[in-house]
Write an enzyme that holds these catalytic residues in place. Structure first.
Site, PDB file in Angstrom:
ATOM      1  N   SER A 415       0.844  -1.205   0.000  1.00 53.20           N
ATOM      2  CA  SER A 415       0.000   0.000   0.000  1.00 53.20           C
ATOM      3  C   SER A 415       0.880   1.256   0.000  1.00 53.20           C
ATOM      4  CB  SER A 415      -0.864  -0.042   1.262  1.00 53.20           C
ATOM      5  OG  SER A 415      -1.955   0.818   1.155  1.00 53.20           O
ATOM      6  N   PRO A 416       0.376   2.358  -0.556  1.00 53.66           N
ATOM      7  CA  PRO A 416       1.187   3.583  -0.555  1.00 53.66           C
ATOM      8  C   PRO A 416       1.552   4.024   0.861  1.00 53.66           C
ATOM      9  CG  PRO A 416      -1.057   3.993  -1.392  1.00 53.66           C
ATOM     10  CD  PRO A 416      -0.905   2.529  -1.224  1.00 53.66           C
ATOM     11  N   TYR A 574      -6.893  15.075   1.712  1.00 52.94           N
ATOM     12  CA  TYR A 574      -6.017  15.931   0.907  1.00 52.94           C
ATOM     13  C   TYR A 574      -6.858  16.669  -0.139  1.00 52.94           C
ATOM     14  CZ  TYR A 574      -2.470  13.389   3.433  1.00 52.94           C
ATOM     15  OH  TYR A 574      -1.723  12.867   4.459  1.00 52.94           O
ATOM     16  N   ARG A 622      -7.792   6.275  -5.179  1.00 54.44           N
ATOM     17  CA  ARG A 622      -7.979   5.950  -3.752  1.00 54.44           C
ATOM     18  C   ARG A 622      -9.023   6.888  -3.176  1.00 54.44           C
ATOM     19  NH1 ARG A 622      -4.073   4.309   1.307  1.00 54.44           N
ATOM     20  NH2 ARG A 622      -4.420   2.268   0.401  1.00 54.44           N
ATOM     21  N   ARG A 717       1.383  -1.203   6.871  1.00 57.63           N
ATOM     22  CA  ARG A 717       2.299  -1.367   8.016  1.00 57.63           C
ATOM     23  C   ARG A 717       2.965  -2.738   8.069  1.00 57.63           C
ATOM     24  NH1 ARG A 717      -1.980   0.953  12.069  1.00 57.63           N
ATOM     25  NH2 ARG A 717      -3.229  -0.123  10.491  1.00 57.63           N
TER      26      ARG A 717
HETATM   27  C1  LIG Z   1       3.847   5.409   7.352  1.00 58.32           C
HETATM   28  C2  LIG Z   1       2.599   5.448   6.529  1.00 58.32           C
HETATM   29  C3  LIG Z   1       2.501   6.311   5.456  1.00 58.32           C
HETATM   30  C4  LIG Z   1       1.370   6.350   4.668  1.00 58.32           C
HETATM   31  N1  LIG Z   1       1.332   7.116   3.541  1.00 58.32           N
HETATM   32  C5  LIG Z   1       0.310   7.016   2.683  1.00 58.32           C
HETATM   33  C6  LIG Z   1       0.373   7.641   1.417  1.00 58.32           C
HETATM   34  O1  LIG Z   1       1.348   8.252   1.056  1.00 58.32           O
HETATM   35  N2  LIG Z   1      -0.708   7.530   0.608  1.00 58.32           N
HETATM   36  C7  LIG Z   1      -1.811   6.829   0.972  1.00 58.32           C
HETATM   37  O2  LIG Z   1      -2.762   6.761   0.207  1.00 58.32           O
HETATM   38  N3  LIG Z   1      -1.871   6.196   2.149  1.00 58.32           N
HETATM   39  C8  LIG Z   1      -0.823   6.246   2.994  1.00 58.32           C
HETATM   40  N4  LIG Z   1      -0.846   5.533   4.161  1.00 58.32           N
HETATM   41  C9  LIG Z   1      -2.006   4.685   4.467  1.00 58.32           C
HETATM   42  C10 LIG Z   1      -1.743   3.231   4.053  1.00 58.32           C
HETATM   43  O3  LIG Z   1      -1.604   3.115   2.641  1.00 58.32           O
HETATM   44  C11 LIG Z   1      -2.870   2.314   4.513  1.00 58.32           C
HETATM   45  O4  LIG Z   1      -4.064   2.702   3.888  1.00 58.32           O
HETATM   46  C12 LIG Z   1      -3.073   2.316   6.019  1.00 58.32           C
HETATM   47  O5  LIG Z   1      -1.829   2.297   6.695  1.00 58.32           O
HETATM   48  C13 LIG Z   1      -3.902   1.110   6.462  1.00 58.32           C
HETATM   49  O6  LIG Z   1      -3.288  -0.092   6.071  1.00 58.32           O
HETATM   50  P1  LIG Z   1      -2.468  -1.045   7.109  1.00 58.32           P
HETATM   51  O7  LIG Z   1      -3.413  -1.383   8.224  1.00 58.32           O
HETATM   52  O8  LIG Z   1      -2.079  -2.246   6.303  1.00 58.32           O
HETATM   53  O9  LIG Z   1      -1.296  -0.265   7.609  1.00 58.32           O
HETATM   54  C14 LIG Z   1       0.270   5.518   4.977  1.00 58.32           C
HETATM   55  C15 LIG Z   1       0.361   4.679   6.086  1.00 58.32           C
HETATM   56  C16 LIG Z   1       1.504   4.627   6.848  1.00 58.32           C
HETATM   57  C17 LIG Z   1       1.560   3.653   8.001  1.00 58.32           C
END
Ligand SMILES: Cc1cc2nc3c(=O)[nH]c(=O)nc-3n(C[C@H](O)[C@H](O)[C@H](O)COP(=O)(O)O)c2cc1C
Ligand SMILES: Cc1cc2nc3c(=O)[nH]c(=O)nc-3n(C[C@H](O)[C@H](O)[C@H](O)COP(=O)(O)OP(=O)(O)OC[C@H]3O[C@@H](n4cnc5c(N)ncnc54)[C@H](O)[C@@H]3O)c2cc1C
Length: 767
Positions: A415-416, A574, A622, A717
């Site tokens: 994921s981003p 955003y 997204r 994560r």
């Molecule tokens: C350190 C970090 C940076 C993130 N940056 C972005 C981002 O640049 N763009 C985005 O769409 N989501 C971003 N997210 C959200 C993640 O893509 C994801 O949607 C969110 O962490 C939930 O997924 P997870 O439970 O697998 O961590 C970020 C998350 C984390 C933890």
């Protein structure tokens, strides 16, 4: 103690038994409004664990109950003319009437006094004469409802209608029979609970119930209509009701989910359904009632424990168990309430979706229950994923997916995630290693972090960008490495921070403005992200044209850098998300007000990007599928409309995230907590989706994909600390066809061997 139990259902009877077993000196009376032998309902199902609990508590009654159990293993799902049978489910059931008889006899034997035909009124002063009054008076408890404040009662009346019937037809399997009518779907949950009798619950939506005319039928007419509808399953047997006290359509109920903040008030203690209910489709109400009774009797008889401490322990322990079951029950209830979302599935997937609906049963769980059946599902999944090229039985997460001309090797995506490590927007060696390592880690698709289309569009000074030639060169180096050294595809996520821009690096404080060097920010409206953030300048048309063109320029640069896919970031508050959510967008022009208006600019940007991006390469968007703000913000229902709108402009995938669109959000976290939004958009909008949010085990991924709740799963994560999450999952699931960098082959086979050995040892220990 002198105790009155109001209600002689499973809870009241079993509590009285459990108290007498612990101390025969207790004086216990049960007051039941019905005559002996008169009760509602038909059979109840139990699990092995409940049987262990009641056997430990009272071997005498358990022995009689277990002797009379009906056992069955299979679940049959009848859907669109097919019967899908899966095994290994291991149910046990008994007639409710018989269960009560056994418990009544045992209670009498132990000296409990039973009063029948004894309607109890909570206002009656006689209750003061008892040390304790156990309100075991069921779901419609008068004792609970007489003091709603004291108990903090919360009632959720659910949407579907059901009627609890019985039949002499003996079903060999737990049977779900779905029938489509001109008024919508109706279905039956049927199971045998005695050698000559089965429960037969008919359920449908409120709308179907009205349109079918059940609201205008007498009870006999309603039953006759059900007999006709389900005739092919009944083989000439009749359906019967034992709710003779309910007249006409009143026999059809809406399930009421009960929760209480406090389970006691004064000398009144709630027990069983009076305290909490769990939807009948997960069949756990009687189990909860019996286990409540055991726990309450335990704490009340523990030496040295005050009454207050005893009641605290009773509620603390039992409410945890209840919460778990109520969560599963809610998932199951919602599945049946949104059934029509899944009726376009092929029967096999429909059955899989049904079996995994509560999220208590997962993919690997199903494998343990019925390996052969699960392998049929896997083969079906692979066949569809490969357009017939392969029908191997392998985990769904490793099946390919084609979006336009891009085929991803497997369905796991990184994921981003913003790394906040760029200088002037240029990715550097950190990014090279970060993305390179995750590409060789086995995921099928890699998303870049939000890469900003202009310096002012950055969230922080550390964000990556795509607005100059240095950026193209640096990104190209990363993309080339990914393509040369892995099978992963790489997608460039493009975004603009809007009102959430000009803030510190992620680890210095989320959304906190810079100490110095802030740049002016703009957004849909002058709504600051928080009182500490800048008030953004509302965008005028010239600003909108400029930013749209910046997105298009960034897309062209993405082509130069060799990206396989582009994602537009329109989530998380955003810039573009700020247009979509009414919590940030307060405009009164064509870009504010209705959802259609609020979507206009984000769609315009997307369409311009799509026109610049090669037509054989896919694009995603997204979105935040909810603002976690109830009706004041974006709702999951609107998210379907949003997904559809982007799909009309050429989006091939909706990346379904949630929230982060305003400061006051109230998210409900948990495993796979955002997946229901993906499920809804995918199956109501018939769109390809990616689910994200606390998906962290291979089993989660496989369950989501096989149940058709998403087409891709994204993990953020988990990938931060484990770039090799996908390879590790392959080793764990003993899947050999994954792309392993040749340099790492030895490590991979050793990991697979070790994990296999550990699993075998764990299985041997379980036996
Ligand atoms: C350190 C970090 C940076 C993130 N940056 C972005 C981002 O640049 N763009 C985005 O769409 N989501 C971003 N997210 C959200 C993640 O893509 C994801 O949607 C969110 O962490 C939930 O997924 P997870 O439970 O697998 O961590 C970020 C998350 C984390 C933890
Ligand atoms: C359609 C359906 C199917 C179900 N299937 C299952 C299943 O398969 N497995 C399962 O475990 N559970 C099932 N349940 C749930 C289960 O029936 C209940 O959870 C369980 O009966 C709870 O036990 P209880 O003793 O708390 O309440 P109840 O069984 O409701 O008992 C309450 C008793 O109190 C009496 N009463 C009420 N008010 C008064 C009053 N004022 N004075 C005197 N007496 C009073 C009532 O007559 C009743 O006998 C199902 C429920 C429904 C509706």
């Amino acid at each position: 103690m002198k105790i009155a139990c109001v209600g002689g259902g499973p809870a009241g009877l079993y509590f009285a038994i459990s108290m007498k077993l612990r101390d025969p000196a207790h004086e216990i009376e049960i007051f039941e409004r019905n005559a002996p032998g008169v009760t509602f309902g038909w059979g109840v199902v139990f699990s092995d664990l409940t049987v262990d609990n009641i056997t430990r508590n009272d071997p005498v009654s358990a022995e009689v109950i277990t002797r009379e159990f009906a056992h069955w293993d299979d679940i049959d799902v009848h859907f669109r003319g097919e019967t899908i049978t899966s095994g290994g489910h291991g149910f046990i059931g008994i007639g409710r009437k018989r269960l009560l008889e056994i418990l009544q006899n045992r209670a009498r034997e132990l000296g409990v006094v039973l009063h029948f035909d004894a309607e109890c009124d909570p206002a009656d002063p006689k209750w003061r004469d008892y040390d304790l009054v156990i309100a075991s008076d069921g779901i419609n408890s008068r004792f609970r409802d007489s003091q709603p404040e004291a108990f903090g009662t919360d009632v959720d009346v659910r949407g579907n209608r059901f009627v609890w019937l019985g039949t002499s037809k003996v079903f060999d399997a737990f049977t779900f029979a779905f029938e489509e009518t001109e008024h919508g779907w109706l279905w039956a949950h049927a199971y045998r609970f005695a050698p000559d009798c089965s429960t037969f619950i008919v359920e449908c939506s409120e709308q179907t119930w009205h349109e079918f005319g059940f609201d205008r039928m007498s009870q006999d007419e309603g039953i006759a209509a059900c007999e006709k509808l389900f005739a092919k399953y009944l083989d000439g047997h009749r359906l019967q009701s034992n709710a003779s006290h309910l007249v006409g359509s009143a026999a059809w109920l809406n399930f009421r989910r009960i929760k209480c903040e406090r389970w006691s008030s004064g000398n009144v203690i709630l027990l069983g359904d009076a305290a909490h209910t769990a939807h009948f489709s997960i069949g756990s109400g009687t189990k909860l009632a019996l286990e409540d009774a055991i726990k309450l009797a335990d704490v009340l008889n523990r030496k040295g424990l005050s009454l207050e401490a005893a009641l605290n322990e009773y509620q603390a322990e039992r409410s945890l168990e209840v919460l778990k079951l109520q969560n599963s029950a809610r998932n199951s209830t919602e599945w049946f309430e949104t059934l029509e979302r899944y009726t376009h599935f092929e029967p096999l997937q429909f059955a899989y979706s049904l079996l995994t609906r509560s999220q208590r049963i997962s993919h690997e769980n199903l494998r343990l229950r019925d390996r052969e059946w699960l392998e049929t599902v896997e083969r079906w999944f692979w066949k569809r994923a490969t357009e017939g090229r392969s029908n191997k039985s392998a985990p769904p997460m490793f099946a390919p997916l084609k979006l336009r001309e891009m085929e991803v090797e497997n369905r796991v995506t990184v994921s981003p995630m913003a790394m906040y490590s760029a200088v002037e927007g240029t990715p550097n060696d950190f990014h090279f290693v970060h993305y390179g390592e995750r590409a060789i880690g086995g995921a099928g698709l890699l998303f870049t972090e939000m890469t900003c289309v202009s310096p002012e569009g950055r969230i922080s000074p550390g964000c990556t960008g795509m607005w100059n030639a240095d950026h193209v060169t640096a990104w190209k180096r990363i993309v080339d490495f990914v393509h040369a050294n892995s099978k992963a595809k790489i997608c460039l996520q493009l975004g603009h921070s809007g009102g959430k821009g000009s803030t510190k690096l992620g680890w210095e404080g989320n959304d906190v403005p810079l100490d110095d060097g802030n740049w002016p920010v703009m957004a849909a409206s002058d709504v600051p992200w928080s009182p500490a953030n800048q008030v953004p300048a509302p965008m005028n048309r010239a600003d909108m044209d400029k930013v749209r063109d910046e997105f298009v320029t960034a897309v062209r640069m993405g082509i130069e850098a060799g990206f396989d896919m582009i994602e537009l970031h329109a989530a998380h508050g955003y810039l573009l998300s700020g247009f979509i959510t009414p919590l940030q967008n307060k405009r009164t022009d064509d870009y504010g007000g209705s959802l259609e208006n609020r979507l206009r600019y984000p769609l315009e940007v997307f369409a311009a990007m799509r026109a610049a991006w090669p037509s054989d390469r896919p694009m995603s968007v997204r979105i935040s599928a909810t603002d976690w703000a109830g009706e004041d913000g974006i709702t999951p229902e609107e998210a379907v409309t949003i997904g559809e709108a982007f799909a009309r402009e050429g989006a091939d995938l909706i990346d379904v995230s949630a929230g982060q669109t305003w400061g006051g959000q109230q998210p409900v976290y948990g495993r796979m907590f955002q997946t229901p939004f993906s499920d809804r958009i995918r199956n109501e909008g018939r769109l390809a989706t990616m689910a994200v949010g606390n998906i962290y085990e291979p089993d989660h991924a496989n369950s989501i994909l096989a149940a058709g709740r998403a087409d891709l799963v994204a993990l953020a994560r988990p990938h931060l600390v484990d770039p090799f999450w996908t390879l590790r999952a392959a080793a764990q699931l003993d899947y050999r066809d994954v792309a392993v960098p040749p340099q790492y082959l030895n490590g991979m086979s050793q990991l697979a061997r070790n994990l296999k050995r550990e699993a075998e040892m764990a299985a041997a220990l379980r036996v």
